[in-house]
Design an enzyme around this catalytic site. Sequence first.
Site, mmCIF file in Angstrom:
data_model
loop_
_atom_site.group_PDB
_atom_site.id
_atom_site.type_symbol
_atom_site.label_atom_id
_atom_site.label_comp_id
_atom_site.label_asym_id
_atom_site.label_seq_id
_atom_site.Cartn_x
_atom_site.Cartn_y
_atom_site.Cartn_z
ATOM 1 N N SER A 67 0.857 -1.188 0.000
ATOM 2 C CA SER A 67 0.000 0.000 0.000
ATOM 3 C C SER A 67 0.889 1.232 0.000
ATOM 4 C CB SER A 67 -0.918 -0.007 1.219
ATOM 5 O OG SER A 67 -1.842 -1.063 1.152
ATOM 6 N N LYS B 67 -7.448 1.768 -2.789
ATOM 7 C CA LYS B 67 -7.016 1.229 -1.488
ATOM 8 C C LYS B 67 -7.135 2.274 -0.392
ATOM 9 C CE LYS B 67 -5.352 -1.104 1.867
ATOM 10 N NZ LYS B 67 -4.111 -1.850 1.951
ATOM 11 N N LYS C 171 -0.018 5.564 7.965
ATOM 12 C CA LYS C 171 0.596 5.805 6.650
ATOM 13 C C LYS C 171 -0.460 5.890 5.557
ATOM 14 C CE LYS C 171 1.732 2.337 4.484
ATOM 15 N NZ LYS C 171 1.134 1.386 3.508
#
Length: 295
Positions: free
Chosen positions: A98, A173, A241
Amino acid sequence: MSSRRIAFIGLGIMGSPMAANLVRAGHTVTGFNLTQPPIDKLVAEGGRGAASIAEAVKDAEVVITMVPADPQVEEVYFGDGGVLDNAPAGALLIDMSSVTPQMSQRVAAAAEERGLRSIDAPVSGGEAGAIEGVLSIMVGGKAEDFAEAKPVLDALGTTVALVGPSGAGQTVKVANQLIVAVNIQACAEAVVFLERSGVDLDVALDVLNGGLAGSTVLTRKKQNFVNRDFAPGFRIDLHHKDLGNLLSAARAVGAPLPTASLVADFITALRAAGDGGLDHSALLRNLERLSGKVN
């Protein structure tokens, strides 16, 4: 499905069971990790081990990477002994990390210059989804590369879709991570409210999960909430993150995300309190601190 020679780089919480599922699907899987025990585990499960990225990818038809964030993708692909300099011509690179859409686009451009192909294919489903092979996989890239990758990805997930060009998988995502984070926060708030009200929490969560309030988050994380078990399935550090990537991308397209910003602040507070290594269901701890229940 025909067997493919696959190099798998990054055998962490997610990567290790994913690589094992590829072995069980009949592929020849060579794994590399920065630490040895996950490599040994893959070998015990029927895979192969490599001492370096270069060794892992040298004969690979498909290279899968599953590492934490942009800096690690940078190192794995562009560093000395990395994927781009050592994968054989024509290999299909599948980055399932990711990262930012910009990093995925950079990898794709560099791969094309070297006669390689690349797609970004981040996942949702957490450790349990990786173990069970039921991940949701959102793919960015060319249609022909997706078509080649899909039989491999089908061994890892039950929802596998091409969502757009290079970088689009990463965009979807971070939208996924927004929904998950807000859902966890809402569940945590419900837990605090229910307990303060003297309700049987275990039963109440089952009832809620049987109606419109039900969700995969509540199914997967119920016992985390009930037992205050925050062993990492998906770490707060990683969700921090991801939400950073989301908010950066949202600013670039002018999309206001007020709820995402608020939950991102809660996650930042957890990290500041030393809880970055816990599961993201530990958002409950923020509320308990506010109520004076935990330090």
